[in-house]
Design a protein around this motif. Structure first.
Motif, PDB file in Angstrom:
ATOM      1  N   ALA A   1      -4.181  -3.211  -5.949  1.00  0.00           N
ATOM      2  CA  ALA A   1      -3.322  -3.547  -7.091  1.00  0.00           C
ATOM      3  C   ALA A   1      -1.899  -3.831  -6.610  1.00  0.00           C
ATOM      4  O   ALA A   1      -1.212  -4.726  -7.135  1.00  0.00           O
ATOM      5  CB  ALA A   1      -3.322  -2.410  -8.104  1.00  0.00           C
ATOM      6  N   GLY A   2      -1.450  -3.094  -5.590  1.00  0.00           N
ATOM      7  CA  GLY A   2      -0.131  -3.356  -5.009  1.00  0.00           C
ATOM      8  C   GLY A   2      -0.079  -4.711  -4.327  1.00  0.00           C
ATOM      9  O   GLY A   2       0.935  -5.411  -4.399  1.00  0.00           O
TER      10      GLY A   2
ATOM     11  N   ARG B   1      -9.572   6.028  -4.995  1.00  0.00           N
ATOM     12  CA  ARG B   1      -8.423   5.812  -5.876  1.00  0.00           C
ATOM     13  C   ARG B   1      -7.288   5.138  -5.086  1.00  0.00           C
ATOM     14  O   ARG B   1      -6.625   4.223  -5.588  1.00  0.00           O
ATOM     15  CB  ARG B   1      -7.973   7.140  -6.460  1.00  0.00           C
ATOM     16  CG  ARG B   1      -6.802   7.021  -7.439  1.00  0.00           C
ATOM     17  CD  ARG B   1      -6.574   8.326  -8.178  1.00  0.00           C
ATOM     18  NE  ARG B   1      -6.323   9.432  -7.282  1.00  0.00           N
ATOM     19  CZ  ARG B   1      -7.161  10.456  -7.083  1.00  0.00           C
ATOM     20  NH1 ARG B   1      -8.320  10.508  -7.735  1.00  0.00           N
ATOM     21  NH2 ARG B   1      -6.855  11.423  -6.239  1.00  0.00           N
ATOM     22  N   MET B   2      -7.116   5.565  -3.849  1.00  0.00           N
ATOM     23  CA  MET B   2      -6.106   4.980  -2.966  1.00  0.00           C
ATOM     24  C   MET B   2      -6.386   3.499  -2.742  1.00  0.00           C
ATOM     25  O   MET B   2      -5.475   2.654  -2.774  1.00  0.00           O
ATOM     26  CB  MET B   2      -6.117   5.729  -1.634  1.00  0.00           C
ATOM     27  CG  MET B   2      -5.298   5.115  -0.523  1.00  0.00           C
ATOM     28  SD  MET B   2      -5.825   5.739   1.090  1.00  0.00           S
ATOM     29  CE  MET B   2      -7.393   4.828   1.275  1.00  0.00           C
TER      30      MET B   2
ATOM     31  N   ASP C   1       0.857  -1.186   0.000  1.00  0.00           N
ATOM     32  CA  ASP C   1       0.000   0.000   0.000  1.00  0.00           C
ATOM     33  C   ASP C   1       0.895   1.238   0.000  1.00  0.00           C
ATOM     34  O   ASP C   1       1.602   1.502   0.969  1.00  0.00           O
ATOM     35  CB  ASP C   1      -0.902  -0.018   1.233  1.00  0.00           C
ATOM     36  CG  ASP C   1      -1.906   1.135   1.250  1.00  0.00           C
ATOM     37  OD1 ASP C   1      -1.736   2.091   0.472  1.00  0.00           O
ATOM     38  OD2 ASP C   1      -2.860   1.069   2.046  1.00  0.00           O
TER      39      ASP C   1
ATOM     40  N   ARG D   1      -8.038   1.372  -4.693  1.00  0.00           N
ATOM     41  CA  ARG D   1      -7.751   0.596  -5.908  1.00  0.00           C
ATOM     42  C   ARG D   1      -6.263   0.385  -6.087  1.00  0.00           C
ATOM     43  O   ARG D   1      -5.808  -0.705  -6.447  1.00  0.00           O
ATOM     44  CB  ARG D   1      -8.337   1.329  -7.132  1.00  0.00           C
ATOM     45  CG  ARG D   1      -9.857   1.300  -7.212  1.00  0.00           C
ATOM     46  CD  ARG D   1     -10.338   1.778  -8.566  1.00  0.00           C
ATOM     47  NE  ARG D   1     -10.012   3.177  -8.806  1.00  0.00           N
ATOM     48  CZ  ARG D   1     -10.789   4.202  -8.462  1.00  0.00           C
ATOM     49  NH1 ARG D   1     -11.949   3.980  -7.846  1.00  0.00           N
ATOM     50  NH2 ARG D   1     -10.428   5.452  -8.727  1.00  0.00           N
ATOM     51  N   LYS D   2      -5.500   1.423  -5.823  1.00  0.00           N
ATOM     52  CA  LYS D   2      -4.056   1.331  -5.988  1.00  0.00           C
ATOM     53  C   LYS D   2      -3.452   0.372  -4.960  1.00  0.00           C
ATOM     54  O   LYS D   2      -2.544  -0.414  -5.268  1.00  0.00           O
ATOM     55  CB  LYS D   2      -3.431   2.718  -5.852  1.00  0.00           C
ATOM     56  CG  LYS D   2      -1.935   2.758  -6.151  1.00  0.00           C
ATOM     57  CD  LYS D   2      -1.409   4.185  -6.124  1.00  0.00           C
ATOM     58  CE  LYS D   2       0.084   4.231  -6.434  1.00  0.00           C
ATOM     59  NZ  LYS D   2       0.604   5.626  -6.414  1.00  0.00           N
TER      60      LYS D   2
END
Length: 476
Positions: free
Chosen positions: A139-140, A132-133, A35, A135-136
């Motif tokens: 993905a991480g 947005r945080m 994260d 989702r990112k």
């Protein structure tokens, strides 16, 4: 008081066994690896992760930097973990559910943020950024669990610094560690089926490495010198990690008879060794002889890891990919390989010079083994920890410690590259290299210290034909 809710929902699928994915996620400190908003994490509760385990995670969010205290509120092994987080701005409930099908693990991630009505304007403005945080971050996590990172390579900045003496030396400090970690990849590799042997495991880098590798699930064999410390050391690591697979071996590694006996005991056990960490070491002033008549710096720092590693090579070859990690020192940069001076005489003896010469020779042996053992599937690398604040440094180099203590790394920071070399999948793609802060580094900051091929040949011959009786001295 009314609350404002922000909900995040994300789903991923990864090609990892469910128990491996769960083990990585459940240690919520690992959030800082996947994260991008999390920059520090600490597990506050010793033992295995269970209901009631607490973590502190420091995050940079759209609403500002916060420290979130997370508590595990539900835990179903390999299925579900729920954590409740609190800080001054909000409360959050993270629910992570896992399901496995045909070798793929599906992960459903859900986070529910609750803000008081007094923070409604802030929460509303932050909603898009927090989504947005989320989702990112997920993905991480997907990238971390897929664990498909490139072979290690030095950054352009590191390569340039290593061509210049003082910038290269500056990276030995805590600032070098802080700089390096900004580019690090996650370590999600599964260690539950790995056997790791660590020498010098009762203090400093060895102890820090043992703690972290135990937390990651490895089976540990810890080699220490004093029987009186064995039970306390084992219990300390078991209590902190919840991992009971800790075995203690007693050996004075400055004595070749103890080294040989240790090799014999481990060989009799017959258990493959996935990783051997040659960490044991000390700086001796004044000059001392072992009970076998060997100069102690040479015996402990060079002949011991040489003899131990050769003796354990069959067990390393039994592993899927055996790894050897030789802990060296930045001091070796000051010394060239001089085989005839590896056993320093009493006249002109310097403990720091003897230490540096032995580490230089161990670096050369690292490169030689890496090439010779490639067909055996054994990876051999060296690392140096930078300037770390360990008991050995404080006692052996009090002047250096006093001058540099404000910029020294912690033992955990110094040991990070040991852990990475032992655990990271991509670390197995490099052999015969020197690492600092997970990057390959030049073994020669000073070009004039590079040895000729003839000197390497001389070192191989000297160690291969070494006979204790021929090189021992008497106390007189």
């Amino acid at each position: 008081m009314d609350t404002i809710m922000i909900q995040l929902r994300e789903s991923i699928a990864v090609k990892r066994p469910i128990q491996e994915a769960f083990a990585y996620i459940a240690d919520f400190r690992n959030t800082r690896e996947w994260d991008a908003t999390a920059y520090a994490g600490e597990k506050l509760t010793p033992g295995p992760v269970r209901v009631g385990t607490e973590f502190d995670i420091d995050c940079k969010l759209p609403i500002g930097s916060v420290r979130i205290r997370y508590t595990v509120t539900r835990l179903e092994p390999n299925t579900l973990i729920e954590l409740t987080g609190k800080c001054g701005l909000f409360e959050v409930v993270d629910l992570i559910a896992l399901d496995e099908e045909a070798g793929t693990t599906r992960i459903e991630y859900q986070a529910d943020f609750s803000f008081s009505s007094a923070l409604k304007p802030m929460a509303s403005a932050a909603k898009t950024g927090m989504e947005r945080m989320g989702r990112k971050a997920v993905a991480g996590l997907e990238q971390a669990l897929n664990d498909d990172f490139p072979a290690p390579a030095a950054s352009s900045g590191t390569a340039t610094a290593d061509k210049l003496l003082f910038p290269g030396l500056a990276m030995f400090s805590r600032a070098g560690y802080t700089r390096g970690r900004k580019r690090w990849n996650p370590i999600s590799a599964w260690l539950g089926d790995k056997h790791i042997v660590i020498t010098g495991a009762n203090a400093g880098l060895g102890l820090a490495s043992a703690h972290r590798l135990a937390e990651m699930g490895a089976r540990l064999t810890l080699v220490i010198r004093k029987q009186a410390l064995a039970e306390t050391l084992k219990q300390e690591i078991v209590d902190a990690s919840g991992n009971s697979n800790v075995h203690i071996e007693i050996a004075d590694l400055s004595l070749m008879s103890d080294v040989d006996a240790l090799v014999s005991r481990l060989s009799d056990r017959g258990e493959a060794i996935d990783v051997l960490i040659n960490n044991a070491g000390a700086l001796f002033n004044p000059r001392q002889l072992t009970d076998e008549g060997l100069e102690q710096s040479f015996a402990l720092l060079l002949l011991s890891p040489y003899r131990l590693t050769l003796g354990l090579k069959p067990l390393l070859a039994k592993a899927e990919q055996g790894r050897v990690i030789n802990v060296v020192s930045g001091g070796m940069y000051s010394q060239a390989l001089e085989v005839e001076s590896l056993i320093m005489p009493a006249q002109g003896y310097s403990g720091s010079v003897a230490y540096a010469r032995a580490k230089r020779a161990l670096m050369v042996i690292t490169e030689e083994w890496a090439q010779a053992w490639e067909d055996d599937g054994i990876v051999v690398n060296a690392m140096h920890p930078g300037w770390a604040d360990t008991p050995g440094v404080e006692s052996a180099l009090p002047g250096f410690h006093r001058i540099t203590r404000r910029i020294l790394r912690s033992p955990e920071e110094g040991a990070d590259t040991i852990v990475w070399l032992a655990a990271a999948t991509e670390a197995g793609e490099a052999s015969g290299q020197l690492f600092l802060d997970r990057e390959p580094r030049t073994p020669y900051l000073v070009p004039s210290k590079r040895e000729a091929a003839e000197q390497r040949d001389q070192l191989r011959t000297f160690l291969a034909e070494f006979d204790i009786g021929a090189h021992c001295e008497t106390a007189a």
